[in-house]
Design a protein around this motif. Structure first.
Motif, PDB file in Angstrom:
ATOM      1  N   ILE A   9       0.829  -1.207   0.000  1.00  0.00           N
ATOM      2  CA  ILE A   9       0.000   0.000   0.000  1.00  0.00           C
ATOM      3  C   ILE A   9       0.866   1.261   0.000  1.00  0.00           C
ATOM      4  O   ILE A   9       0.417   2.341  -0.399  1.00  0.00           O
ATOM      5  CB  ILE A   9      -0.963   0.019   1.188  1.00  0.00           C
ATOM      6  CG1 ILE A   9      -0.202   0.187   2.509  1.00  0.00           C
ATOM      7  CG2 ILE A   9      -1.835  -1.216   1.218  1.00  0.00           C
ATOM      8  CD1 ILE A   9      -1.087   0.590   3.657  1.00  0.00           C
ATOM      9  N   LYS A  10       2.109   1.111   0.449  1.00  0.00           N
ATOM     10  CA  LYS A  10       3.010   2.276   0.386  1.00  0.00           C
ATOM     11  C   LYS A  10       3.421   2.565  -1.053  1.00  0.00           C
ATOM     12  O   LYS A  10       3.737   3.710  -1.388  1.00  0.00           O
ATOM     13  CB  LYS A  10       4.240   2.017   1.256  1.00  0.00           C
ATOM     14  CG  LYS A  10       3.935   1.962   2.753  1.00  0.00           C
ATOM     15  CD  LYS A  10       5.200   1.682   3.561  1.00  0.00           C
ATOM     16  CE  LYS A  10       4.883   1.621   5.065  1.00  0.00           C
ATOM     17  NZ  LYS A  10       6.088   1.329   5.886  1.00  0.00           N
ATOM     18  N   ARG A  66      -1.830   2.809  -3.556  1.00  0.00           N
ATOM     19  CA  ARG A  66      -3.022   2.730  -2.704  1.00  0.00           C
ATOM     20  C   ARG A  66      -4.069   1.861  -3.368  1.00  0.00           C
ATOM     21  O   ARG A  66      -4.501   2.115  -4.473  1.00  0.00           O
ATOM     22  CB  ARG A  66      -3.595   4.125  -2.470  1.00  0.00           C
ATOM     23  CG  ARG A  66      -4.918   4.090  -1.695  1.00  0.00           C
ATOM     24  CD  ARG A  66      -5.610   5.438  -1.707  1.00  0.00           C
ATOM     25  NE  ARG A  66      -6.921   5.340  -1.087  1.00  0.00           N
ATOM     26  CZ  ARG A  66      -8.034   4.935  -1.699  1.00  0.00           C
ATOM     27  NH1 ARG A  66      -7.961   4.593  -2.993  1.00  0.00           N
ATOM     28  NH2 ARG A  66      -9.198   4.862  -1.054  1.00  0.00           N
ATOM     29  N   ALA A  81      -8.953   6.456   3.201  1.00  0.00           N
ATOM     30  CA  ALA A  81      -8.912   5.088   3.738  1.00  0.00           C
ATOM     31  C   ALA A  81      -9.434   4.078   2.728  1.00  0.00           C
ATOM     32  O   ALA A  81     -10.430   4.325   2.046  1.00  0.00           O
ATOM     33  CB  ALA A  81      -9.724   4.995   5.018  1.00  0.00           C
ATOM     34  N   SER A  82      -8.747   2.978   2.592  1.00  0.00           N
ATOM     35  CA  SER A  82      -9.215   1.870   1.740  1.00  0.00           C
ATOM     36  C   SER A  82     -10.332   1.110   2.461  1.00  0.00           C
ATOM     37  O   SER A  82     -10.403   1.077   3.686  1.00  0.00           O
ATOM     38  CB  SER A  82      -8.062   0.911   1.430  1.00  0.00           C
ATOM     39  OG  SER A  82      -7.009   1.586   0.776  1.00  0.00           O
ATOM     40  N   ARG A 106      -4.162   1.477   8.554  1.00  0.00           N
ATOM     41  CA  ARG A 106      -4.952   2.657   8.911  1.00  0.00           C
ATOM     42  C   ARG A 106      -4.031   3.790   9.387  1.00  0.00           C
ATOM     43  O   ARG A 106      -4.220   4.964   9.005  1.00  0.00           O
ATOM     44  CB  ARG A 106      -5.939   2.285  10.027  1.00  0.00           C
ATOM     45  CG  ARG A 106      -7.024   1.299   9.648  1.00  0.00           C
ATOM     46  CD  ARG A 106      -7.960   1.828   8.601  1.00  0.00           C
ATOM     47  NE  ARG A 106      -9.161   1.003   8.491  1.00  0.00           N
ATOM     48  CZ  ARG A 106      -9.946   0.975   7.442  1.00  0.00           C
ATOM     49  NH1 ARG A 106      -9.640   1.754   6.385  1.00  0.00           N
ATOM     50  NH2 ARG A 106     -11.024   0.216   7.408  1.00  0.00           N
ATOM     51  N   TRP A 114      -0.832   4.286   8.673  1.00  0.00           N
ATOM     52  CA  TRP A 114       0.028   4.833   7.592  1.00  0.00           C
ATOM     53  C   TRP A 114      -0.776   5.715   6.651  1.00  0.00           C
ATOM     54  O   TRP A 114      -0.317   6.790   6.246  1.00  0.00           O
ATOM     55  CB  TRP A 114       0.668   3.680   6.814  1.00  0.00           C
ATOM     56  CG  TRP A 114       1.709   4.194   5.837  1.00  0.00           C
ATOM     57  CD1 TRP A 114       3.021   4.429   6.075  1.00  0.00           C
ATOM     58  CD2 TRP A 114       1.478   4.580   4.488  1.00  0.00           C
ATOM     59  NE1 TRP A 114       3.666   4.913   4.974  1.00  0.00           N
ATOM     60  CE2 TRP A 114       2.699   5.027   3.959  1.00  0.00           C
ATOM     61  CE3 TRP A 114       0.356   4.589   3.669  1.00  0.00           C
ATOM     62  CZ2 TRP A 114       2.829   5.472   2.648  1.00  0.00           C
ATOM     63  CZ3 TRP A 114       0.494   5.045   2.367  1.00  0.00           C
ATOM     64  CH2 TRP A 114       1.724   5.472   1.859  1.00  0.00           C
ATOM     65  N   GLN A 115      -2.001   5.264   6.274  1.00  0.00           N
ATOM     66  CA  GLN A 115      -2.818   6.054   5.356  1.00  0.00           C
ATOM     67  C   GLN A 115      -3.224   7.382   5.996  1.00  0.00           C
ATOM     68  O   GLN A 115      -3.282   8.426   5.326  1.00  0.00           O
ATOM     69  CB  GLN A 115      -4.060   5.249   4.942  1.00  0.00           C
ATOM     70  CG  GLN A 115      -3.747   4.110   3.972  1.00  0.00           C
ATOM     71  CD  GLN A 115      -4.990   3.391   3.478  1.00  0.00           C
ATOM     72  OE1 GLN A 115      -6.034   3.435   4.131  1.00  0.00           O
ATOM     73  NE2 GLN A 115      -4.869   2.728   2.326  1.00  0.00           N
ATOM     74  N   HIS A 170      -3.739   9.801   2.839  1.00  0.00           N
ATOM     75  CA  HIS A 170      -4.513   9.036   1.843  1.00  0.00           C
ATOM     76  C   HIS A 170      -5.910   8.760   2.384  1.00  0.00           C
ATOM     77  O   HIS A 170      -6.110   8.600   3.594  1.00  0.00           O
ATOM     78  CB  HIS A 170      -3.821   7.715   1.530  1.00  0.00           C
ATOM     79  CG  HIS A 170      -2.504   7.882   0.820  1.00  0.00           C
ATOM     80  ND1 HIS A 170      -1.678   6.835   0.497  1.00  0.00           N
ATOM     81  CD2 HIS A 170      -1.859   9.010   0.356  1.00  0.00           C
ATOM     82  CE1 HIS A 170      -0.600   7.278  -0.115  1.00  0.00           C
ATOM     83  NE2 HIS A 170      -0.685   8.613  -0.202  1.00  0.00           N
TER      84      HIS A 170
END
Length: 850
Positions: A742-743, A746, A779-780, A769, A771-772, A777
């Protein structure tokens, strides 16, 4: 009648006897007067003439011949009986009676020895004007003859006589016995005999009534005290009374009237068993094994001999009867010696035993000597054994009373000791109460620690169970999804399609059983929530029968199903019903005998009734607890949970399961469930395919999905379900690799397995959560993908911050529903991390469907 008149009548009788002249056969005649008061009874021994038939083959006609008649000799005995001891000869006795009166005289001849094997009575009438004898009648009786053949019903051999006026009557008695030959004969006036008979039977009744009372009294003592000594004494008294009844002839009259072999050996068998019971009683009462071990070994040897002698009596009574009599006398002497030695060694019971049995043993020795002809037969020697047993019972009653008193004193002593011990205990408890309180406090603290450890262990056990279920469900999910992959892009042959269907069906059933293990625990604890639907019971029965067809064929067992034409519906849960039916039908097939039928009958009514019947019978010991937990029988691998779980599953669904079993009808198991009135809900794998959910959106940008799972096969299966035209798929094998992914890029959606090595799903969720949020970013959408698919687990996952929950295995429909929800609803940062509220209504709906 005064003494003077009695003497005159006796003198007159003696003069009358002395005036008798020998008859033409040289016999002594006994003249009878008609006066009834002359003498009530007369011993006939002095008037008999005796002939010994050594061959025991002569009949009456031969005996009446001049050659034999001249060989009769006078008995020359004044005793009450003629005794010949043990002999195989037959003895003929001749008696002549003359009636000079003008009236018929009635007399009764009594032969008072009931143990004689054969007795013949012949009456010969001789006219006073002629010397030619004419036979009037003959009677054959004896111990081995039916009692009904006796001319007069009595325990002795009784013959009514009628002497015509002015006549001479000759009487012949033929006597033969396997035992000792003793012939006591009396001539009675009828009235006197009947009075004597009543007195005789009354005396017998007194004796046997006393023996019975003694036996019952000691039996009650045995039941009250549980002391086997009293029971052994009851055995001895019973055997002794029965032997006396046999010896006195009462057995032929009341027990076995027609039993020739047993009638001959009964007396000696009774003696053997009586002495055996006496030895057993004596060994225990006197503790001979400890006090006189040498004599005790001899007593044990005699016990074995006495239990074997009945066999010898059956084989050849004549050969062993005399040695047996000697053995009886030796045993009586040994009993006296043993009790005397024990008394000298101050054994308390020996004093009573010696007093009680010395008279009895003396009586037994006298009886043996009388049987051998060494002691004359008279009223005393004939009944001495019976008199000795009466004395023994009276004296031994004091011994048993003393034993009872000894037991009572021992009980009182034990009570006193117990009271002393109780007082000491109270004192000890009082003095140590403070120490006990301190120890209780210490133990309580230790117990609290142990309870805490136990609670942790229980939590660990639940974790292990949950992990085990997860580890089982993961490969099962892969097996369920594998057929779909194999079918993709191929046209399969019928056999291949059949095999894939079987694999998919078996895997789904196994997955249901794994889920059922947790359900059973919840049912037992009362936390299970029933979700009843309409279930096609007919289809389930057919499925189970198909699954068990190979097992049934291996035993040549036929499964016969009788059911209504239309499907039978019940209000229940599909998996629970399948488990119950599979359990019951499998047990029925296993219990059915080879080459038999298992009858399955499905009926509709107020209750839906499913009965399964086989010809095998459940052991009686198991029937009462058939549905109990861990109850099993006859199955080496059985753990006793099958019928228990089936009964529990039936009860939790509002039904009932019962059983009936017998050797004649076999075993029938009856399952009753509530009927359903709506169409059954089609299982997910059986439902018609729904239209593919449209994933079209105004934007043409492809969404990115990150699939995280340590099982590469699951990654492959899930990738086959995702439409690649609308989504870009990335994969990661654990949480750490997912965090790195995810880094770099995304993802819009993350489908996350929970149990993974290196970094699990929950730890990865927190890292993603965080890191985003730090990187700014959006949230996914993160969905938990786990085999722990119960409602409580889904609620826990949502509370941790997951947006959705997917069951493992996941169907294509569920996955597409999740993807369509993501397209329709933009995702914001989960409130568990951002602190902002978030709508989980779609997630809750999805969780409930999972």
């Amino acid at each position: 009648m005064n003494v003077h008149n009695s003497g005159l009548w006796i003198l007159r009788l003696l003069l009358l006897i002395c005036s008798n002249l020998p008859s033409q056969l040289g016999a002594i005649e006994l003249r009878l007067a008609d006066q009834t008061t002359l003498q009530q009874s007369l011993a006939l021994t002095p008037y008999f003439e005796v002939f010994e038939d050594a061959s025991a083959t002569l009949n009456l006609e031969q005996v009446l011949s001049p050659a034999i008649a001249s060989r009769f000799i006078s008995s020359s005995s004044s005793a009450e009986a003629l005794s010949f001891g043990y002999t195989r000869s037959a003895f003929w006795l001749r008696l002549q009676l003359r009636n000079d009166s003008a009236h018929t005289i009635q007399r009764i001849l009594e032969l008072s020895e009931p143990g004689l094997t054969k007795v013949e009575f012949h009456q010969i009438a001789t006219d006073t004007d002629s010397a030619t004898p004419t036979q009037n009648y003959s009677i054959r009786t004896g111990r081995e003859t039916d009692f009904s053949a006796r001319p007069y019903p009595n325990r002795f051999f009784v013959f009514p006589l009628s002497l015509a006026p002015n006549s001479v009557q000759s009487f012949y008695l033929r006597v033969q016995s396997l035992g000792p030959v003793s012939i006591p004969v009396k001539l009675w006036q009828p009235a006197a005999f009947h009075a004597h008979e009543r007195s005789d039977y009354a005396n017998q009744a007194w004796y046997f009534g006393g023996a019975t009372a003694m036996a019952l009294f000691n039996l009650l003592l045995f039941l009250a005290l549980r002391d086997v000594m009293y029971l052994l004494y009851v055995n001895f008294v019973s055997c002794m009374a029965l032997t006396m009844a046999i010896q006195n002839g009462l057995d032929k009259e009341y027990f076995w009237q027609a039993a020739p072999l047993w009638s001959n050996i009964a007396t000696n068998v009774g003696y053997s068993l009586t002495l055996a019971c006496l030895l057993i009683f004596m060994r225990r009462m006197l503790s001979t094994a400890a006090i006189v071990p040498g004599l005790d070994r001899l007593l044990q040897a005699l016990l074995v001999i006495f239990f074997l002698t009945p066999i010898a009596f059956v084989i050849s009574l004549q050969s062993v009867i005399k040695p047996a009599a000697l053995l009886y006398g030796f045993t009586a002497v040994l009993i006296l010696v043993t009790s005397l030695v024990c008394a000298l060694k101050r054994q308390r019971s020996a004093y009573f035993f010696l007093s009680a049995f010395s008279v009895l043993c003396f009586a037994a020795i006298t009886t043996v000597l009388r049987a051998l002809g060494l002691v004359s037969t008279n009223q005393l020697t004939t009944n001495i054994l019976q008199l000795g047993s009466i004395f023994e019972m009276l004296v031994l009653a004091f011994a048993l009373a003393d034993r009872f008193n000894a037991i009572r004193r021992a009980h009182e002593l034990a009570q006193n000791l117990a009271l002393d011990a109780q007082r000491q205990l109270v004192e000890t408890l009082t003095s140590s109460e403070r120490i006990l309180e301190e120890r209780v406090i210490q133990r309580t603290l230790e117990l609290d620690k142990k309870n805490e450890k136990l609670a942790r262990a229980m939590r660990s056990l639940e974790d292990v169970e949950r992990i085990a279920r997860h580890d089982l469900k993961t490969p099962l999910a892969s097996i369920i999804a594998a057929p779909k992959v194999l079918r993709a892009g191929r046209i399969l042959e019928d056999q291949e399609e059949k095999v894939l269907n079987m694999i998919e069906h078996a895997a789904r059933r196994a997955l249901s059983m794994v889920n059922l293990s947790l359900d059973l625990f919840q049912m037992e604890s009362g936390t299970y929530v029933l979700r009843p639907v309409s279930v096609n019971l007919s289809a389930l029965v057919a499925d189970v029968a198909q699954d068990l067809s190979a097992h049934a064929q291996s035993k040549s067992v036929n499964i016969l199903i009788s059911e209504p034409a239309s499907p039978t519906l019940v209000e229940a849960e599909d998996a629970l019903c399948y488990s119950v039916i599979a359990n019951l039908l499998k047990n029925a097939v296993e219990a059915a005998p080879p080459d038999s039928d298992v009858q399955v009958l499905l009926q509709r009514g107020e209750k839906v009734r499913l009965s399964i019947q086989n010809q095998g019978a459940i052991p009686e010991a198991l029937r009462e607890n058939f549905f109990a937990k861990y109850a099993t029988s006859g199955k080496s691998g059985g753990i006793g949970l099958g019928t228990y779980s089936a009964h529990l599953l039936a009860k939790i669904q509002g039904g009932n399961l019962s059983m009936s079993s017998s050797i004649q009808d076999g075993t029938t198991l009856l399952l009753e469930l509530k009927p359903a009135h709506s169409a059954p809900i089609i299982a997910l794998e059986e439902r018609p395919a729904k239209p593919i959910i449209s994933l079209t959106k105004s934007t043409d940008r492809q969404r990115r999905i990150l699939l995280v799972d340590d099982d590469e096969f699951n990654l492959m299966i899930m990738s086959e379900l995702i439409p690649h035209s609308r989504f870009v798929l990335d994969t990661a094998l654990n949480g750490r690799l997912a965090l790195e992914a995810i880094k770099q890029q995304r993802p819009d959606i993350i489908i996350m397995d929970l149990d993974m090595p290196v970094m699990d799903g929950i730890e990865a969720l927190a890292g993603i959560r965080a890191w985003q949020a730090q990187a700014g970013h959006s949230a996914s959408l993160i969905a938990a993908y786990s085999g722990n698919d119960d409602a409580q687990s889904h609620a826990d996952y949502l509370a941790l911050g997951f947006d959705h929950c997917l069951s493992k295995p996941c169907s294509e429909q569920e996955l597409l529903t999740l993807l369509s929800a993501e397209i329709a609803t933009p995702v914001t940062l989960n409130s568990a991390f951002s602190g902002e509220p978030q709508n989980h209504s779609g997630c809750a709906t999805l969780a409930s469907s999972c």
